[in-house]
Motif scaffolding. Structure first.
Motif, PDB file in Angstrom:
ATOM      1  N   ASP A 145     -13.026   7.698  -2.535  1.00 14.34           N
ATOM      2  CA  ASP A 145     -12.320   6.645  -1.787  1.00 14.34           C
ATOM      3  C   ASP A 145     -11.533   5.756  -2.746  1.00 14.34           C
ATOM      4  O   ASP A 145     -12.058   5.312  -3.766  1.00 14.34           O
ATOM      5  CB  ASP A 145     -13.319   5.788  -0.995  1.00 14.34           C
ATOM      6  CG  ASP A 145     -14.091   6.606   0.035  1.00 14.34           C
ATOM      7  OD1 ASP A 145     -13.422   7.301   0.827  1.00 14.34           O
ATOM      8  OD2 ASP A 145     -15.336   6.576   0.010  1.00 14.34           O
ATOM      9  N   ASN A 156     -11.524  -3.805  -6.532  1.00 11.38           N
ATOM     10  CA  ASN A 156     -12.603  -4.274  -5.661  1.00 11.38           C
ATOM     11  C   ASN A 156     -12.170  -4.423  -4.200  1.00 11.38           C
ATOM     12  O   ASN A 156     -12.840  -5.078  -3.410  1.00 11.38           O
ATOM     13  CB  ASN A 156     -13.177  -5.611  -6.160  1.00 11.38           C
ATOM     14  CG  ASN A 156     -13.744  -5.499  -7.567  1.00 11.38           C
ATOM     15  OD1 ASN A 156     -14.417  -4.529  -7.908  1.00 11.38           O
ATOM     16  ND2 ASN A 156     -13.450  -6.502  -8.402  1.00 11.38           N
ATOM     17  N   GLY A 157     -11.022  -3.839  -3.842  1.00 11.53           N
ATOM     18  CA  GLY A 157     -10.541  -3.921  -2.471  1.00 11.53           C
ATOM     19  C   GLY A 157     -11.145  -2.844  -1.585  1.00 11.53           C
ATOM     20  O   GLY A 157     -11.832  -1.928  -2.046  1.00 11.53           O
ATOM     21  N   GLN A 158     -10.887  -2.962  -0.283  1.00  8.93           N
ATOM     22  CA  GLN A 158     -11.371  -1.973   0.668  1.00  8.93           C
ATOM     23  C   GLN A 158     -10.588  -0.673   0.503  1.00  8.93           C
ATOM     24  O   GLN A 158      -9.382  -0.688   0.252  1.00  8.93           O
ATOM     25  CB  GLN A 158     -11.211  -2.493   2.094  1.00  8.93           C
ATOM     26  CG  GLN A 158     -12.150  -3.646   2.439  1.00  8.93           C
ATOM     27  CD  GLN A 158     -13.611  -3.220   2.358  1.00  8.93           C
ATOM     28  OE1 GLN A 158     -14.004  -2.185   2.909  1.00  8.93           O
ATOM     29  NE2 GLN A 158     -14.416  -4.016   1.662  1.00  8.93           N
ATOM     30  N   PRO A 159     -11.246   0.471   0.651  1.00 15.04           N
ATOM     31  CA  PRO A 159     -10.547   1.756   0.527  1.00 15.04           C
ATOM     32  C   PRO A 159      -9.428   1.884   1.557  1.00 15.04           C
ATOM     33  O   PRO A 159      -9.575   1.469   2.708  1.00 15.04           O
ATOM     34  CB  PRO A 159     -11.654   2.785   0.791  1.00 15.04           C
ATOM     35  CG  PRO A 159     -12.932   2.080   0.435  1.00 15.04           C
ATOM     36  CD  PRO A 159     -12.704   0.651   0.869  1.00 15.04           C
ATOM     37  N   ILE A 160      -8.318   2.442   1.117  1.00 13.26           N
ATOM     38  CA  ILE A 160      -7.196   2.688   2.028  1.00 13.26           C
ATOM     39  C   ILE A 160      -6.865   4.172   2.118  1.00 13.26           C
ATOM     40  O   ILE A 160      -6.049   4.582   2.949  1.00 13.26           O
ATOM     41  CB  ILE A 160      -5.933   1.934   1.572  1.00 13.26           C
ATOM     42  CG1 ILE A 160      -5.471   2.451   0.201  1.00 13.26           C
ATOM     43  CG2 ILE A 160      -6.155   0.429   1.552  1.00 13.26           C
ATOM     44  CD1 ILE A 160      -4.066   2.062  -0.166  1.00 13.26           C
ATOM     45  N   LYS A 198       0.836  -1.194   0.000  1.00 11.97           N
ATOM     46  CA  LYS A 198       0.000   0.000   0.000  1.00 11.97           C
ATOM     47  C   LYS A 198       0.867   1.237   0.000  1.00 11.97           C
ATOM     48  O   LYS A 198       0.577   2.222  -0.633  1.00 11.97           O
ATOM     49  CB  LYS A 198      -0.928  -0.003   1.219  1.00 11.97           C
ATOM     50  CG  LYS A 198      -1.967  -1.105   1.153  1.00 11.97           C
ATOM     51  CD  LYS A 198      -2.892  -1.066   2.339  1.00 11.97           C
ATOM     52  CE  LYS A 198      -3.933  -2.179   2.251  1.00 11.97           C
ATOM     53  NZ  LYS A 198      -4.809  -2.203   3.421  1.00 11.97           N
ATOM     54  N   SER A 246      -8.592   2.455  -3.345  1.00  7.88           N
ATOM     55  CA  SER A 246      -8.026   1.199  -2.860  1.00  7.88           C
ATOM     56  C   SER A 246      -6.754   0.885  -3.636  1.00  7.88           C
ATOM     57  O   SER A 246      -6.536   1.404  -4.740  1.00  7.88           O
ATOM     58  CB  SER A 246      -9.033   0.061  -3.042  1.00  7.88           C
ATOM     59  OG  SER A 246      -8.449  -1.195  -2.757  1.00  7.88           O
ATOM     60  N   ASN A 265      -5.949   6.375   5.045  1.00  5.82           N
ATOM     61  CA  ASN A 265      -6.872   6.263   6.173  1.00  5.82           C
ATOM     62  C   ASN A 265      -6.166   5.853   7.456  1.00  5.82           C
ATOM     63  O   ASN A 265      -6.573   6.248   8.549  1.00  5.82           O
ATOM     64  CB  ASN A 265      -7.976   5.252   5.842  1.00  5.82           C
ATOM     65  CG  ASN A 265      -8.828   5.706   4.657  1.00  5.82           C
ATOM     66  OD1 ASN A 265      -8.887   6.904   4.349  1.00  5.82           O
ATOM     67  ND2 ASN A 265      -9.482   4.763   3.997  1.00  5.82           N
ATOM     68  N   SER A 316     -11.162   2.676  -7.607  1.00  6.25           N
ATOM     69  CA  SER A 316     -12.329   3.135  -6.874  1.00  6.25           C
ATOM     70  C   SER A 316     -13.576   2.655  -7.592  1.00  6.25           C
ATOM     71  O   SER A 316     -13.533   2.347  -8.790  1.00  6.25           O
ATOM     72  CB  SER A 316     -12.341   4.667  -6.765  1.00  6.25           C
ATOM     73  OG  SER A 316     -13.389   5.097  -5.917  1.00  6.25           O
ATOM     74  N   GLN A 317     -14.657   2.590  -6.849  1.00  3.26           N
ATOM     75  CA  GLN A 317     -15.945   2.214  -7.415  1.00  3.26           C
ATOM     76  C   GLN A 317     -16.905   3.389  -7.286  1.00  3.26           C
ATOM     77  O   GLN A 317     -17.018   3.995  -6.219  1.00  3.26           O
ATOM     78  CB  GLN A 317     -16.523   0.983  -6.693  1.00  3.26           C
ATOM     79  CG  GLN A 317     -15.729  -0.298  -6.910  1.00  3.26           C
ATOM     80  CD  GLN A 317     -15.774  -0.770  -8.353  1.00  3.26           C
ATOM     81  OE1 GLN A 317     -16.799  -0.644  -9.023  1.00  3.26           O
ATOM     82  NE2 GLN A 317     -14.665  -1.326  -8.833  1.00  3.26           N
ATOM     83  N   THR A 342      -8.484   8.459   1.251  1.00  2.00           N
ATOM     84  CA  THR A 342      -9.633   9.311   0.960  1.00  2.00           C
ATOM     85  C   THR A 342      -9.157  10.662   0.428  1.00  2.00           C
ATOM     86  O   THR A 342      -8.209  11.244   0.955  1.00  2.00           O
ATOM     87  CB  THR A 342     -10.475   9.539   2.232  1.00  2.00           C
ATOM     88  OG1 THR A 342     -10.871   8.272   2.766  1.00  2.00           O
ATOM     89  CG2 THR A 342     -11.717  10.361   1.924  1.00  2.00           C
TER      90      THR A 342
END
Length: 483
Positions: A221, A227-231, A5, A223, A250, A185-186, A233
């Motif tokens: 947001d 499709n991963g969790q946001p890291i 990351k 990632s 984050n 991002s989505q 912002t």
């Protein structure tokens, strides 16, 4: 936080200890103008040294200063001066520059650019000062036809002989969503992919990174995996007008090394931010096409993109760096840097692709840092966040074929694809689309435009989240922002 990351945050330029990674002569175009003047005191300079000297001479010469550029072949700074003042010329020569007398003053060139802004702000056009020709370089993409082309031609002619040159680009100006290491991002419109530019420390001391403003406007947001969790912002995003975003991690303990992943386990340590100099060799890292190099050909460029949010409107970005470095969709926000580890720009947009070439424009890093209050350097715990070659390559695995055309022999075709969980041209085909699509690219092609040629073709076109229905693979040469 996983090491990768942090690597993504840096966007791909780490300590390129190996000079072989950066090929000064690849993609380089030598200046054909012959500089005149006494050369007995001319200094041999690096590009960054030339930039510093140019800034000093601009202050000391005042109105006589009419721009400068770096002769990369001779490693000399060439300074344009107006008027025949021998004292002025002697002053510049004594400082170590080659002096060239020219006709157009900086004031006259800026006035010409002002006329273009007033009379020819047409989607698909750009203009920038080219000190090598002492003229304004005006470019029109393939969408500028009919009455709009006639209007542009007429405006350029009205500037007078010897003030501007007009050329046609085969592609279309668009933003290039993508960059150094991939970030995702989505949105309601679908998936968005951009590239990380440089890791920075925000003004409050928290770890963050810079990327393109049109990426930050498209999604909040982000990632480090599809499709991963946001890291991270978005904290600040500027587009149009400028094109930069400050995105904060984050987790305040995120390790964010000040380096760029250049592929094949190579990283370039980023030690400073620097203003671009016309003629210098620069390197771009992007998540779609990997590492490529070329030269700076213009400064203070204005680009008029087709608006992604207002059909028929124009998104104008000012103060950009114009280069002949290629880029494609997904490269937006990625890092532009020099061999000595200077952060120069963030990929904004352009036309063309890495098969046929084209123009690419970059947001100056110095302006982004000044506006956001961020500083280059490690954020959070800093230090050993993992090498860009390990973490960074995880997300820029796509475009393996593109990498083979890179300027750096050490960044081979397998460099980017070998370690990635998204390896190869099909990387993005099952997932995210170009952020330009989510923003409502009026061209209807979205990210597919830029990725139509080379390995990127499958990247953006397969997701189906592009409002256009996956984009047109054949539109790779258009002028786009490089999200």
């Amino acid at each position: 936080m996983p090491k990768r990351k942090a690597a993504i945050a840096v966007g791909g330029v780490a300590a390129l200890g190996a000079a072989a990674l950066l090929l000064p002569n690849a993609n380089a175009s030598q200046d054909k103008n012959q500089a005149s003047g006494t050369t007995g005191t001319v200094k041999t300079l690096k590009a960054t040294q030339a930039s510093h000297l140019a800034a000093q001479l601009q202050k000391s010469l005042g109105d006589a200063f009419a721009g400068s550029y770096f002769d990369s072949g001779k490693q000399q700074l060439v300074v344009n001066v107006v008027g025949g003042d021998s004292n002025t010329m002697a002053q510049a020569q004594k400082a170590g520059a080659v002096v060239r007398q020219v006709k157009n003053s900086t004031r006259a060139l800026k006035a010409a650019a002002g006329t273009l802004k007033t009379k020819a702000t047409i989607p698909g056009t750009s203009w920038a000062v080219d000190p090598r020709t002492d003229k304004i370089l005006v470019t029109a993409d393939s969408t500028v036809t009919g009455a709009r082309w006639n209007r542009l031609q007429s405006t350029v002619r009205s500037l007078g002989s010897g003030m501007a040159t007009l050329k046609k680009s085969a592609g279309t100006f668009k933003t290039f969503v993508s960059g150094g290491d991939a970030i995702f991002s989505q949105t309601q419109q679908g998936g968005v992919r951009c590239s990380l530019g440089f890791n920075v420390t925000a003004s409050d001391g928290s770890p963050a990174f810079l990327t393109a403003g049109h990426c930050g406007v498209a999604a909040k947001d982000w990632s480090d995996s599809q499709n991963g969790q946001p890291i991270a912002t978005v904290d600040q995003a500027k587009f149009p007008g400028n094109d930069f975003s400050l995105v904060k991690y984050n987790d305040p303990n995120t390790q964010a090394p000040s380096e760029v992943n250049a592929g094949n386990g190579q990283t370039v340590q980023i030690t400073q931010a620097a203003d671009a100099t016309v003629g210098e060799t620069v390197f771009r890292m992007g998540s779609t096409t990997g590492l490529h190099n070329g030269q700076v050909i213009g400064l203070d460029a204005t680009v008029n993109f087709q608006s992604e949010t207002n059909p028929g409107g124009t998104d104008t970005v000012n103060g950009l760096i114009q280069t002949n470095v290629c880029a494609e969709a997904g490269d937006s926000g990625g890092s532009l840097f020099t061999q000595d580890g200077s952060a120069v720009g963030l990929t904004s947009g352009g036309s063309g692709d890495c098969t046929n070439g084209g123009e690419t424009f970059f947001q100056p890093v110095t302006a982004a840092l000044q506006a956001t209050g961020a500083t280059l350097g490690n954020g959070g715990n800093g230090g050993n966040a993992g090498n860009g070659g390990n973490g960074g390559a995880d997300n820029n695995g796509n475009g393996a074929g593109d990498q083979s055309g890179s300027a750096a022999p050490s960044a081979s075709a397998g460099d980017q694809s070998g370690q990635s969980g998204q390896s190869g041209a099909g990387d993005q085909s099952g997932g995210s689309a170009d952020p330009s699509a989510s923003a409502g690219d009026p061209s209807g092609n979205g990210a597919g435009d830029q990725s139509g040629n080379g390995a990127g073709a499958g990247d953006q076109s397969g997701s189906g989240s592009d409002p256009s229905g996956a984009g047109s693979a054949g539109d790779g040469s258009s002028l786009t922002s490089s999200r």
